[in-house]
Design a protein around this motif. Sequence first.
Motif, PDB file in Angstrom:
ATOM      1  N   ILE A  99      -5.443   5.329   2.747  1.00 20.04           N
ATOM      2  CA  ILE A  99      -4.760   4.153   2.204  1.00 20.04           C
ATOM      3  C   ILE A  99      -5.769   3.202   1.578  1.00 20.04           C
ATOM      4  O   ILE A  99      -5.525   2.608   0.523  1.00 20.04           O
ATOM      5  N   PHE A 120      -6.470   4.491  -1.822  1.00 17.45           N
ATOM      6  CA  PHE A 120      -5.358   4.243  -2.747  1.00 17.45           C
ATOM      7  C   PHE A 120      -5.276   2.772  -3.150  1.00 17.45           C
ATOM      8  O   PHE A 120      -5.014   2.450  -4.307  1.00 17.45           O
ATOM      9  N   THR A 121      -5.486   1.890  -2.166  1.00 14.02           N
ATOM     10  CA  THR A 121      -5.454   0.468  -2.490  1.00 14.02           C
ATOM     11  C   THR A 121      -6.532   0.151  -3.534  1.00 14.02           C
ATOM     12  O   THR A 121      -6.292  -0.574  -4.501  1.00 14.02           O
ATOM     13  N   LEU A 154      -7.742   2.158  -5.696  1.00 18.11           N
ATOM     14  CA  LEU A 154      -7.302   2.707  -6.983  1.00 18.11           C
ATOM     15  C   LEU A 154      -6.371   1.735  -7.692  1.00 18.11           C
ATOM     16  O   LEU A 154      -6.486   1.467  -8.895  1.00 18.11           O
ATOM     17  N   ILE A 155      -5.445   1.179  -6.925  1.00 13.04           N
ATOM     18  CA  ILE A 155      -4.470   0.252  -7.497  1.00 13.04           C
ATOM     19  C   ILE A 155      -5.156  -1.023  -7.973  1.00 13.04           C
ATOM     20  O   ILE A 155      -4.925  -1.488  -9.097  1.00 13.04           O
ATOM     21  N   PHE A 174      -9.493  -5.220   3.368  1.00 12.84           N
ATOM     22  CA  PHE A 174      -8.547  -6.150   3.968  1.00 12.84           C
ATOM     23  C   PHE A 174      -7.208  -5.463   4.259  1.00 12.84           C
ATOM     24  O   PHE A 174      -6.673  -5.555   5.371  1.00 12.84           O
ATOM     25  N   TYR A 175      -6.710  -4.719   3.270  1.00 12.20           N
ATOM     26  CA  TYR A 175      -5.418  -4.073   3.467  1.00 12.20           C
ATOM     27  C   TYR A 175      -5.477  -2.994   4.549  1.00 12.20           C
ATOM     28  O   TYR A 175      -4.594  -2.884   5.388  1.00 12.20           O
ATOM     29  N   ALA A 223      -5.302  -4.494   7.807  1.00 14.00           N
ATOM     30  CA  ALA A 223      -3.935  -4.895   8.132  1.00 14.00           C
ATOM     31  C   ALA A 223      -3.104  -3.693   8.575  1.00 14.00           C
ATOM     32  O   ALA A 223      -2.331  -3.776   9.528  1.00 14.00           O
ATOM     33  N   TYR A 224      -3.301  -2.566   7.894  1.00  9.08           N
ATOM     34  CA  TYR A 224      -2.579  -1.360   8.301  1.00  9.08           C
ATOM     35  C   TYR A 224      -3.001  -0.925   9.692  1.00  9.08           C
ATOM     36  O   TYR A 224      -2.168  -0.605  10.540  1.00  9.08           O
ATOM     37  N   TYR A 259      -4.201  -2.673  12.075  1.00 11.05           N
ATOM     38  CA  TYR A 259      -3.660  -3.626  13.033  1.00 11.05           C
ATOM     39  C   TYR A 259      -2.182  -3.330  13.307  1.00 11.05           C
ATOM     40  O   TYR A 259      -1.739  -3.252  14.454  1.00 11.05           O
ATOM     41  N   THR A 260      -1.424  -3.121  12.238  1.00 11.65           N
ATOM     42  CA  THR A 260       0.017  -2.888  12.385  1.00 11.65           C
ATOM     43  C   THR A 260       0.290  -1.567  13.106  1.00 11.65           C
ATOM     44  O   THR A 260       1.162  -1.492  13.982  1.00 11.65           O
ATOM     45  N   TRP A 270       5.611  -9.898   6.679  1.00 14.40           N
ATOM     46  CA  TRP A 270       4.379  -9.153   6.956  1.00 14.40           C
ATOM     47  C   TRP A 270       4.447  -7.761   6.325  1.00 14.40           C
ATOM     48  O   TRP A 270       3.515  -7.323   5.663  1.00 14.40           O
ATOM     49  N   PHE A 271       5.586  -7.094   6.502  1.00 13.90           N
ATOM     50  CA  PHE A 271       5.677  -5.742   5.957  1.00 13.90           C
ATOM     51  C   PHE A 271       5.748  -5.745   4.434  1.00 13.90           C
ATOM     52  O   PHE A 271       5.232  -4.854   3.774  1.00 13.90           O
ATOM     53  N   PHE A 285       4.289  -7.858   2.557  1.00 15.81           N
ATOM     54  CA  PHE A 285       2.909  -8.090   2.158  1.00 15.81           C
ATOM     55  C   PHE A 285       2.097  -6.795   2.314  1.00 15.81           C
ATOM     56  O   PHE A 285       1.339  -6.386   1.435  1.00 15.81           O
ATOM     57  N   LEU A 286       2.321  -6.137   3.468  1.00 18.23           N
ATOM     58  CA  LEU A 286       1.535  -4.957   3.804  1.00 18.23           C
ATOM     59  C   LEU A 286       1.772  -3.818   2.819  1.00 18.23           C
ATOM     60  O   LEU A 286       0.850  -3.126   2.402  1.00 18.23           O
ATOM     61  N   PRO A 345       0.908  -3.393  -2.273  1.00 15.04           N
ATOM     62  CA  PRO A 345       0.196  -2.611  -3.293  1.00 15.04           C
ATOM     63  C   PRO A 345       0.735  -1.197  -3.432  1.00 15.04           C
ATOM     64  O   PRO A 345       0.919  -0.714  -4.553  1.00 15.04           O
ATOM     65  N   ILE A 346       0.987  -0.540  -2.302  1.00 14.16           N
ATOM     66  CA  ILE A 346       1.345   0.879  -2.385  1.00 14.16           C
ATOM     67  C   ILE A 346       2.786   1.079  -2.836  1.00 14.16           C
ATOM     68  O   ILE A 346       3.093   2.002  -3.589  1.00 14.16           O
ATOM     69  N   ILE A 391       3.098  -1.233  -6.852  1.00 16.05           N
ATOM     70  CA  ILE A 391       2.297  -0.932  -8.032  1.00 16.05           C
ATOM     71  C   ILE A 391       2.014   0.557  -8.109  1.00 16.05           C
ATOM     72  O   ILE A 391       1.681   1.179  -7.099  1.00 16.05           O
ATOM     73  N   ARG A 392       2.186   1.139  -9.259  1.00 15.62           N
ATOM     74  CA  ARG A 392       1.730   2.506  -9.446  1.00 15.62           C
ATOM     75  C   ARG A 392       0.859   2.533 -10.693  1.00 15.62           C
ATOM     76  O   ARG A 392       1.308   2.139 -11.770  1.00 15.62           O
ATOM     77  N   VAL A 393      -0.365   2.977 -10.497  1.00 17.72           N
ATOM     78  CA  VAL A 393      -1.301   2.974 -11.608  1.00 17.72           C
ATOM     79  C   VAL A 393      -1.401   4.380 -12.168  1.00 17.72           C
ATOM     80  O   VAL A 393      -1.539   5.335 -11.420  1.00 17.72           O
ATOM     81  N   THR A 417      -3.910   6.377 -14.049  1.00 17.77           N
ATOM     82  CA  THR A 417      -5.296   6.204 -14.485  1.00 17.77           C
ATOM     83  C   THR A 417      -5.583   6.927 -15.799  1.00 17.77           C
ATOM     84  O   THR A 417      -6.570   6.640 -16.445  1.00 17.77           O
TER      85      THR A 417
END
Lengths: 300, 263, 399
Positions: free
Chosen positions: A45, A48-49, A51-52, A77-78, A81-82, A84-85, C13-14, C16-17, C20-21, C24-26, C28
Amino acid sequence: MDYFLELFFGGLTRGSIYALIALGYTMVYGIIELINFAHGEIYMIGAFTALIVAGVCSLLGLNLISILILAIIISMFYSAAYGYTVEKIAYKPLRNAPRLSPLISAIGMSIFLQNYVLLAQTSDFVPFPSLIPEFEFMEPVAHIMGSSELVIIVVTAIAMVILSLFIKFTKIGKAMRATAQDRKMALLCGVNVDRVISVTFIIGSALAALGGVLIASHIGQINFYIGFIAGIKAFTAAVLGGIGSIPGAVLGGLVLGWTESFATGYVSSDYEDVFAFCLLVIILIFRPAGILGRTNTQKV
Amino acid sequence: MAEAILEVRELCKDFGGLRALDHVDLEIYPEQIVALIGPNGAGKTTFFNCVTGIYEPTEGDIFVLDRKGKKRRINGYKPNKVTELGLARTFQNIRLFPNMTVLENVMIGRHTRTKSWIFGALFRDRRTKEEEKETIEVSYEILKKMRLEKFVNELASNLPYGAQRRLEIARALASEPSLLLLDEPAAGMNPQETKELEGLIEQIRDQEKIAILLIEHDMKLVMNISDVVYVMEYGRLLAKGTPQEIKEDERVIKAYLGEDHDA
Amino acid sequence: MRKIIKSLQVSFWFMFLTFPIMVIRVDTIEKTVQWRWLNLLYVGLASFFLSFIWRFLIKKKEEGSKKEESGEQTITIVQKIISTPKYNRPIYSFIFLFMLAFPWIVSTYQTNIMISALIYVMLGLGLNIVVGIAGLLDLGYVAFYAVGAYAYALLNYHYHLGFWTVLPIGGLLAAIFGILLGIPVLRLRGDYLAIVTLGFGEIIRLILENWNEFSFGPSGIANIPRPGFFGMKLGVEEATIYIYYLMILMTIITIFVVNRLQNSRLGRAWLALREDEVACEAMGIDRMKTKLAAFALGATWAGFAGVIFAAKTTFINPASFTFLESAIILSIVVLGGMGSIVGVILAAFLMILLPEYLRAFSEYRMLLFGAAMVLVMVFRPQGLIPSVRRKYVYELKER
């Protein structure tokens, strides 16, 4: 000789990444004795983050260095957070359950996260932009060691130093060591064990993400499945070094990295993963607690 | 006198640089109750662990009379081999099989006295059936002797503390040992329970005709039932004698009460 | 009101969590970015409502565990029905009859799925010996399954040995592999054992994948014959039904064997080993020998299952023997309740049949599968049907 050095630095690079991921395994295991199978997915993850972030930033027209730094920070950071969750959902309710339950929960979490990324992103390999710039001063030795390899090794070394300082000198670091020694006693002494566990997951996950960004940028492609094999290798590294031991994880990572690098370079590249596991089996048979692990005789 | 069931000569055990046992001698004869006393950390449990094969001694000899009456040196034997030869033990911190029933715990103790293996388990031939029946019966008898029969199908972890201690003894007895080693059997018991235990230990000696070696801190219990008492301090043997002799031994009094005490 | 605020926090929270995934889809290659804001809304709503259910279930679980502490071993109705012959006989006979009639009621396709489920029942029960009863965490069980499958495929390819000849050979080979692996690794403590067995499983798979001369590499081996029926060649449909009944028979044998093992001197030694190794040795149990027996016997069933699997699919390749398979089999054991035969059987059916019938959500299948594993562990860590210790009745037979 050049070939040897190339393999040496290749192994060192790989080993550094393994070490970064292995730290998460070893710290978590040290504290709650759980093989955190989802850790590899946290690393994925992280990649991937990054990459984004890189994709969005390059549209905004930022330069390479700032993209790299931003990608590293945000993905760490992300991932934290993952991590942690995941701990809160899948492991915390299982603190007092039979030993195998958290392990199964971890395997389930790992499958879940893989498929989550697969569905939300893609099932194909995605090319990952090279975020690490080519340094000019590396040109003369480029056939032995690339710029990205240098960056990986240096960044890993810095992260290790910061981590060991953190664990040695901060209050929460001390609490972590105390909890690893004896969770019940630490609790009785007023250590907030839940918080210690959370912090452990956060640090471990952030380090894994760091490894994820660096290696993805080095190799140039990622997919949802990279976490699994990297996770198993990193866990192997942690066990090699002696699980629960932080220097052990680093040493185990490096030993594993070199073994793979030299074995694929000199013997055969088909059996890359076989070498890693054979090494593991051999070391565990002759030193059942790992290279740096202590054999503690059970008190009767 | 008959030959010693257990004969320990010059036994030493080192942990790193630390000498936990320093040339300890000890012997036990059939149907004797022998007590091993001494302050905490004197090496009593280490001694037990060496004799029962959990640790390997650094130096010295341990001889055991096997079931055929042959004297055997058992240094470095695995614990299960030692038990097969006729030594059975209990643990200081109770180590039962908590999620198995009381009866099953005792049945495990019969392991060395029974033989069936995969074949027997799958096909339940006549021998296996008989063996199994006997295991259950013998185990039940032992439970009755230890006054545990009302708990037979209870999980071991649900038993009250004193009963758990007795169950450990029952489990050890199930292997029909010639020497029973008890590691602090009265620890954590109240005076009433200790008194009962005293009777129980003597009853075991008289009925089973076996020797008993026990580590104990309860002096009253030790003095009441022992034939011979060994006193250990700092891994060495300090004194040996009948309870009366030990009570009057100045070195022992010093070890227990400190140097300044004038006896 | 406080609950709503709490759920709102969770949902933020979720959101936010997963931002990104999920959003957003990039791309490349094309250098484009796709924003999917709607996903964020779904995540927010779902986590808002799920957090209510989550808290409710956690609360219920805590109440339940309090009750358990105060009372004795609580035995549920299901456990009671299973352990009393008066109730369980009719149920078992009904299930048995239903299973016998099954292939005649449904299509070949359904029968095939049922065969898979039964193979997993066998695998689950086999691993149950190792993990559930003896407490040895084996994460590479699939290796023994592979040994069985390749034994049939290769022996048939090279020497034209038939199914019935290879079935015992496959089991035996797997047992030998179990012993060979067991001798060095069984000294290791729990988690080390886990990782070494995992490594062993991967080694076997990688060898099968790379050693082309031996195993035909990733492309696998095709045209493996189905078992013959007294020399007759059967059509696909008949063969499926034939294998189905074969599987029923094997499953019954497995249940019978595991049950007998469990209630024997050896089975008790395994249980004791799971509980306390030091005490076990002090009671005269040979640790190595007992563990090896568990390992070898567990492996044997995987070997049998492998041979049948190869015969059923008529095609095998290394991709069938990944770590995920090991994880699924282990989940079956733990989900069912360690050491509980009925639990393992039930779990095997759930794990294999549910995903099959959830094909409607085919994309989300594995996602739900993972989530279900977590949820079951969180809310029922002891498994669906925990095993109950056997009660011995003989008492009061005065001598």
